[in-house]
Motif scaffolding. Structure first.
Motif, short mmCIF file in Angstrom:
data_model
loop_
_atom_site.label_atom_id
_atom_site.label_comp_id
_atom_site.label_asym_id
_atom_site.label_seq_id
_atom_site.Cartn_x
_atom_site.Cartn_y
_atom_site.Cartn_z
N ARG A 127 0.86 -1.19 0.00
CA ARG A 127 0.00 0.00 0.00
C ARG A 127 0.90 1.24 0.00
NH1 ARG A 127 -1.68 -3.10 4.41
NH2 ARG A 127 -3.61 -4.31 4.10
N VAL A 177 -7.13 3.82 2.36
CA VAL A 177 -6.24 2.85 1.71
C VAL A 177 -6.12 1.58 2.55
CG1 VAL A 177 -3.83 2.41 1.05
CG2 VAL A 177 -4.95 4.53 0.35
N ARG A 219 -1.72 3.36 -4.23
CA ARG A 219 -3.12 3.24 -3.81
C ARG A 219 -3.73 4.60 -3.50
NH1 ARG A 219 -4.21 -1.88 -1.51
NH2 ARG A 219 -3.01 -3.44 -2.64
#
Length: 211
Positions: free
Chosen positions: A79, A120, A101
């Motif tokens: 992420r 996220v 992301r």
């Protein structure tokens, strides 16, 4: 509940210190490592396996974009949220295409960054409000979006996020009739057949990312 473990990657120590102070004040967030360039960010990611990477774009060496790609090549589930001084839609598009992301401009209020981290972590892609509007302008086309006033764009965004006309009126301190009049103008400008069509156009443009 375990804290969200964050890696900070930015070549300016003062900027990293500012993020560190902001993030450490938030319950459930913990900065576990820092990096001053792209290569160091990739190494820190491999060494610490953070939950979130906050990545600057403009750094010495290969830069942040290459680091995003390198991290995603090692772990497609990573992420990465790009935090950049660049506010043009093209930068957000490139970052998201590389696998990021999220994208937050450095001019955004601190709470925007916290919100994007939360979204996220929940599995969504997320943009700061200013970047969502930049992308909306690009996605809808300059001719279409250029015809909308700031107020009309704001109303469209609230509609796309699930608010009724009456709720939008209360939120903005306007009459329900004023909101309906504005929505009629927006439908005409964007050539939408109904409010549902407006919502679809707004979703495609990324307006629902803001918030």
């Amino acid at each position: 509940m375990e804290a969200i473990r964050i890696l900070l990657a930015d070549d300016h120590p003062i900027v990293r210190e500012g993020y560190l102070r902001l993030l450490e004040r938030q319950p459930g967030l913990s900065v576990i490592a820092e990096a001053c360039d792209g290569e160091a960010a990739v190494e820190a990611f491999v060494a610490h396996a953070p939950d979130i990477v906050l990545m600057d774009l403009s750094m010495p060496g290969a830069g942040g974009l290459a680091a995003v790609e390198a991290i995603l090549a090692r772990d497609p589930r990573a992420r990465v949220i790009v935090v950049s001084m660049h506010q043009g839609a093209v930068f957000a598009q490139k970052a998201m295409a590389a696998g990021a992301r999220g994208f937050v401009s450095k001019s955004s209020p601190p709470e925007e960054l916290i919100s994007v981290i939360s979204r996220v972590m929940s599995g969504r892609r997320a943009l700061s409000s200013d970047m969502a509007q930049e992308l909306a302008q690009t996605s809808l086309g300059q001719g279409d979006i250029g015809a909308l006033t700031r107020r009309e764009l704001e109303i469209l965004q609230l509609l796309a996020r699930g608010m009724s006309g009456r709720a939008i009126a209360r939120n903005l301190g306007l009459s329900a009739k004023t909101i309906q009049n504005n929505l009629s103008l927006v439908r005409a400008k964007l050539e939408a057949s109904c409010d549902a069509d407006l919502v679809l156009k707004a979703q495609r443009a990324g307006l629902t990312q803001a918030g």
